[in-house]
Design a protein around this motif. Sequence first.
Motif, PDB file in Angstrom:
ATOM      1  N   LEU A 168     -11.994  -7.382   9.072  1.00 23.54           N
ATOM      2  CA  LEU A 168     -10.675  -7.008   9.574  1.00 23.54           C
ATOM      3  C   LEU A 168     -10.579  -5.502   9.772  1.00 23.54           C
ATOM      4  O   LEU A 168     -11.158  -4.734   9.003  1.00 23.54           O
ATOM      5  CB  LEU A 168      -9.592  -7.418   8.567  1.00 23.54           C
ATOM      6  CG  LEU A 168      -9.449  -8.893   8.272  1.00 23.54           C
ATOM      7  CD1 LEU A 168      -8.654  -9.085   6.998  1.00 23.54           C
ATOM      8  CD2 LEU A 168      -8.778  -9.573   9.436  1.00 23.54           C
ATOM      9  N   ARG A 169      -9.828  -5.131  10.763  1.00 22.33           N
ATOM     10  CA  ARG A 169      -9.490  -3.714  10.945  1.00 22.33           C
ATOM     11  C   ARG A 169      -7.983  -3.616  10.733  1.00 22.33           C
ATOM     12  O   ARG A 169      -7.206  -4.219  11.462  1.00 22.33           O
ATOM     13  CB  ARG A 169      -9.877  -3.238  12.332  1.00 22.33           C
ATOM     14  CG  ARG A 169      -9.453  -1.815  12.569  1.00 22.33           C
ATOM     15  CD  ARG A 169      -9.939  -1.316  13.919  1.00 22.33           C
ATOM     16  NE  ARG A 169     -10.357   0.064  13.749  1.00 22.33           N
ATOM     17  CZ  ARG A 169     -11.588   0.487  13.564  1.00 22.33           C
ATOM     18  NH1 ARG A 169     -12.565  -0.365  13.552  1.00 22.33           N
ATOM     19  NH2 ARG A 169     -11.849   1.752  13.401  1.00 22.33           N
ATOM     20  N   ILE A 170      -7.595  -2.883   9.691  1.00 21.71           N
ATOM     21  CA  ILE A 170      -6.188  -2.682   9.371  1.00 21.71           C
ATOM     22  C   ILE A 170      -5.929  -1.185   9.393  1.00 21.71           C
ATOM     23  O   ILE A 170      -6.452  -0.449   8.561  1.00 21.71           O
ATOM     24  CB  ILE A 170      -5.834  -3.275   7.985  1.00 21.71           C
ATOM     25  CG1 ILE A 170      -6.138  -4.775   7.952  1.00 21.71           C
ATOM     26  CG2 ILE A 170      -4.378  -3.006   7.632  1.00 21.71           C
ATOM     27  CD1 ILE A 170      -5.966  -5.433   6.602  1.00 21.71           C
ATOM     28  N   PRO A 171      -5.142  -0.711  10.372  1.00 21.86           N
ATOM     29  CA  PRO A 171      -4.886   0.726  10.446  1.00 21.86           C
ATOM     30  C   PRO A 171      -4.097   1.210   9.232  1.00 21.86           C
ATOM     31  O   PRO A 171      -3.108   0.588   8.849  1.00 21.86           O
ATOM     32  CB  PRO A 171      -4.079   0.897  11.729  1.00 21.86           C
ATOM     33  CG  PRO A 171      -3.768  -0.447  12.234  1.00 21.86           C
ATOM     34  CD  PRO A 171      -4.473  -1.459  11.409  1.00 21.86           C
ATOM     35  N   VAL A 172      -4.564   2.294   8.622  1.00 26.23           N
ATOM     36  CA  VAL A 172      -3.888   2.863   7.452  1.00 26.23           C
ATOM     37  C   VAL A 172      -3.835   4.376   7.585  1.00 26.23           C
ATOM     38  O   VAL A 172      -4.583   4.970   8.354  1.00 26.23           O
ATOM     39  CB  VAL A 172      -4.594   2.477   6.129  1.00 26.23           C
ATOM     40  CG1 VAL A 172      -4.554   0.990   5.908  1.00 26.23           C
ATOM     41  CG2 VAL A 172      -6.015   2.980   6.102  1.00 26.23           C
ATOM     42  N   SER A 173      -2.974   4.956   6.780  1.00 22.62           N
ATOM     43  CA  SER A 173      -2.850   6.400   6.750  1.00 22.62           C
ATOM     44  C   SER A 173      -3.007   6.869   5.309  1.00 22.62           C
ATOM     45  O   SER A 173      -2.120   6.649   4.487  1.00 22.62           O
ATOM     46  CB  SER A 173      -1.490   6.813   7.312  1.00 22.62           C
ATOM     47  OG  SER A 173      -1.319   8.199   7.204  1.00 22.62           O
ATOM     48  N   GLY A 174      -4.127   7.465   5.007  1.00 25.85           N
ATOM     49  CA  GLY A 174      -4.354   8.033   3.686  1.00 25.85           C
ATOM     50  C   GLY A 174      -4.597   6.999   2.605  1.00 25.85           C
ATOM     51  O   GLY A 174      -4.584   5.802   2.831  1.00 25.85           O
ATOM     52  N   PRO A 175      -4.817   7.476   1.365  1.00 27.52           N
ATOM     53  CA  PRO A 175      -5.099   6.598   0.233  1.00 27.52           C
ATOM     54  C   PRO A 175      -3.977   5.607  -0.060  1.00 27.52           C
ATOM     55  O   PRO A 175      -4.237   4.455  -0.397  1.00 27.52           O
ATOM     56  CB  PRO A 175      -5.295   7.558  -0.945  1.00 27.52           C
ATOM     57  CG  PRO A 175      -5.631   8.868  -0.325  1.00 27.52           C
ATOM     58  CD  PRO A 175      -4.925   8.891   0.997  1.00 27.52           C
ATOM     59  N   ALA A 176      -2.733   6.027   0.080  1.00 25.54           N
ATOM     60  CA  ALA A 176      -1.612   5.114  -0.194  1.00 25.54           C
ATOM     61  C   ALA A 176      -1.616   3.955   0.806  1.00 25.54           C
ATOM     62  O   ALA A 176      -1.373   2.809   0.448  1.00 25.54           O
ATOM     63  CB  ALA A 176      -0.284   5.861  -0.143  1.00 25.54           C
ATOM     64  N   GLY A 177      -1.919   4.252   2.060  1.00 25.55           N
ATOM     65  CA  GLY A 177      -1.998   3.210   3.079  1.00 25.55           C
ATOM     66  C   GLY A 177      -3.137   2.243   2.821  1.00 25.55           C
ATOM     67  O   GLY A 177      -3.008   1.036   3.008  1.00 25.55           O
ATOM     68  N   ALA A 233      -2.106  -0.056   0.022  1.00 24.89           N
ATOM     69  CA  ALA A 233      -1.125  -1.028   0.515  1.00 24.89           C
ATOM     70  C   ALA A 233      -1.813  -2.112   1.333  1.00 24.89           C
ATOM     71  O   ALA A 233      -1.469  -3.299   1.222  1.00 24.89           O
ATOM     72  CB  ALA A 233      -0.056  -0.323   1.344  1.00 24.89           C
ATOM     73  N   ALA A 234      -2.797  -1.740   2.141  1.00 26.35           N
ATOM     74  CA  ALA A 234      -3.529  -2.723   2.946  1.00 26.35           C
ATOM     75  C   ALA A 234      -4.299  -3.687   2.046  1.00 26.35           C
ATOM     76  O   ALA A 234      -4.297  -4.895   2.274  1.00 26.35           O
ATOM     77  CB  ALA A 234      -4.479  -2.009   3.904  1.00 26.35           C
ATOM     78  N   ARG A 235      -4.915  -3.168   1.005  1.00 26.24           N
ATOM     79  CA  ARG A 235      -5.655  -4.037   0.071  1.00 26.24           C
ATOM     80  C   ARG A 235      -4.702  -4.973  -0.675  1.00 26.24           C
ATOM     81  O   ARG A 235      -5.019  -6.140  -0.888  1.00 26.24           O
ATOM     82  CB  ARG A 235      -6.463  -3.205  -0.916  1.00 26.24           C
ATOM     83  CG  ARG A 235      -7.626  -2.523  -0.253  1.00 26.24           C
ATOM     84  CD  ARG A 235      -8.746  -2.209  -1.223  1.00 26.24           C
ATOM     85  NE  ARG A 235      -9.812  -1.536  -0.542  1.00 26.24           N
ATOM     86  CZ  ARG A 235     -10.713  -2.117   0.243  1.00 26.24           C
ATOM     87  NH1 ARG A 235     -10.655  -3.399   0.447  1.00 26.24           N
ATOM     88  NH2 ARG A 235     -11.662  -1.425   0.828  1.00 26.24           N
ATOM     89  N   ARG A 236      -3.536  -4.464  -1.068  1.00 28.15           N
ATOM     90  CA  ARG A 236      -2.546  -5.328  -1.730  1.00 28.15           C
ATOM     91  C   ARG A 236      -2.107  -6.441  -0.792  1.00 28.15           C
ATOM     92  O   ARG A 236      -1.997  -7.598  -1.205  1.00 28.15           O
ATOM     93  CB  ARG A 236      -1.334  -4.516  -2.183  1.00 28.15           C
ATOM     94  CG  ARG A 236      -1.521  -3.818  -3.518  1.00 28.15           C
ATOM     95  CD  ARG A 236      -0.202  -3.298  -4.083  1.00 28.15           C
ATOM     96  NE  ARG A 236       0.539  -2.462  -3.157  1.00 28.15           N
ATOM     97  CZ  ARG A 236       0.390  -1.152  -3.015  1.00 28.15           C
ATOM     98  NH1 ARG A 236      -0.497  -0.516  -3.757  1.00 28.15           N
ATOM     99  NH2 ARG A 236       1.118  -0.476  -2.157  1.00 28.15           N
ATOM    100  N   ALA A 237      -1.863  -6.109   0.469  1.00 31.67           N
ATOM    101  CA  ALA A 237      -1.447  -7.123   1.447  1.00 31.67           C
ATOM    102  C   ALA A 237      -2.539  -8.162   1.636  1.00 31.67           C
ATOM    103  O   ALA A 237      -2.267  -9.363   1.665  1.00 31.67           O
ATOM    104  CB  ALA A 237      -1.097  -6.458   2.777  1.00 31.67           C
TER     105      ALA A 237
END
Length: 77
Positions: A41-50, A53-57
């Motif tokens: 999967l490619r999930i766009p994120v911004s920085g460590p917090a993103g 959040a993507a891993r939690r989702a």
Amino acid sequence: MAVVRRDQRAPGGESTAIRLLALLPGDAGRCTEVDADRVRLRIPVSGPAGSRAARRALRAVLADRALLGWAEEPAAG
């Protein structure tokens, strides 16, 4: 990120990819590689917090009964 099939009785990669995309919030991601035992999967994120959040989702989605037998692939490193 990627998920891998840990149980050969679990559905194959194509139907798993569809379920993942349907269960992830909004336009959170897209599949970039799908085979029988692995979905990338490619999930766009911004920085460590993103990234967190993507891993939690992703983990929340993998808790769905339709995805039993699939697990997050450990990050390389």
